[in-house]
Design a protein around this motif. Sequence first.
Motif, PDB file in Angstrom:
ATOM      1  N   VAL A 147       0.858  -1.182   0.000  1.00 38.68           N
ATOM      2  CA  VAL A 147       0.000   0.000   0.000  1.00 38.68           C
ATOM      3  C   VAL A 147       0.894   1.232   0.000  1.00 38.68           C
ATOM      4  CG1 VAL A 147      -1.718   1.323   1.293  1.00 38.68           C
ATOM      5  CG2 VAL A 147      -1.895  -1.167   1.181  1.00 38.68           C
ATOM      6  N   GLU A 161      -9.062  -3.086  -8.912  1.00 35.89           N
ATOM      7  CA  GLU A 161      -8.813  -3.642  -7.578  1.00 35.89           C
ATOM      8  C   GLU A 161      -7.410  -3.273  -7.088  1.00 35.89           C
ATOM      9  OE1 GLU A 161      -9.405  -7.779  -8.174  1.00 35.89           O
ATOM     10  OE2 GLU A 161     -11.587  -7.608  -8.400  1.00 35.89           O
ATOM     11  N   SER A 214      -7.286   0.463  -6.095  1.00 37.60           N
ATOM     12  CA  SER A 214      -8.010   0.665  -4.835  1.00 37.60           C
ATOM     13  C   SER A 214      -7.167   0.218  -3.655  1.00 37.60           C
ATOM     14  CB  SER A 214      -9.339  -0.098  -4.862  1.00 37.60           C
ATOM     15  OG  SER A 214     -10.194   0.421  -5.858  1.00 37.60           O
ATOM     16  N   HIS A 215      -6.477  -0.906  -3.830  1.00 41.05           N
ATOM     17  CA  HIS A 215      -5.619  -1.403  -2.753  1.00 41.05           C
ATOM     18  C   HIS A 215      -4.407  -0.493  -2.549  1.00 41.05           C
ATOM     19  CE1 HIS A 215      -3.571  -4.298  -0.178  1.00 41.05           C
ATOM     20  NE2 HIS A 215      -2.483  -4.103  -0.915  1.00 41.05           N
ATOM     21  N   SER A 241      -5.221   2.760  -0.829  1.00 41.38           N
ATOM     22  CA  SER A 241      -6.114   2.636   0.321  1.00 41.38           C
ATOM     23  C   SER A 241      -5.576   3.317   1.570  1.00 41.38           C
ATOM     24  CB  SER A 241      -6.403   1.162   0.626  1.00 41.38           C
ATOM     25  OG  SER A 241      -5.209   0.457   0.954  1.00 41.38           O
TER      26      SER A 241
END
Length: 270
Positions: free
Chosen positions: A76, A166, A169-170, A173
């Motif tokens: 992240v 996906e 978004s990760h 995050s």
Amino acid sequence: MAMQVKDIVLEKVATGPVSARVYQGAEFGKGAPIVLFFHGGAFLQSGVKESAVAESMANAGAIVAIPDYNAPLGNVFPKPLEVGYSLFSYLANKRASGIGDRNSLLLVAGEEAGGNIAAGVALKARDHYADALDGQILISPLLDPFMGTASIRKADGIGMRQRWTEGWSHYLSGGGCHPYAAPCLCSRIAGVAPALIFTAEDDPLRDETVGYGARLKTAGVAVRQHILPARAGWPSIYGGKTDGTSNWQENVSREFESFLRELSVQQQLH
């Protein structure tokens, strides 16, 4: 002399030990360029990865290190970038790292999500350690979290858009969207290291790759951009099929060798 491949651990990186796979081609020799290569995987994959692109650069005479950059801190933002920049800083001290020597050019490279990390490291290097980075190589870099380009919309059928959604978004995050996390949104890109950029006509990331290259040129950055033909089997992460007439790895090696010659000339002039 065949390709040499060895797995090592870079022990003294500031963010902690990092496993890496190192490729050295038959033309490897004294003063060989060092390429810190970040693998793809939509910001979701860790582990030491193989890469046909990295092999192509090693075959052209470079020492190519592919690190497991997601393992020490997670995947992240800003953690992968922190590891990537720490690896770059570590390799910049060539005598301490044991890879290359004081005459070696130092480059960062990456494909897909790894291209994002390479571009981010190049931006951060400009801001903090500009003289140490000689070049950046961006291979279909994943740069735009909005994913609104025509080439991505056209390629919806291969299933990558959902995976990248996906992944973005990760990756984001942790909150916010720093320019180092999405280089295509960075408003200040002048002064970064010269760039060699690859994509293909049928690449879903073609438009954002070409767009970033154009912005770099406008900002006064030296850019070599190579667009491979459709159906060249490029890159392997898409499961692309080749028409049997294109050898993209030879193209990559040839363009990389030309890029290195240009960098060497510039190094000698300075």
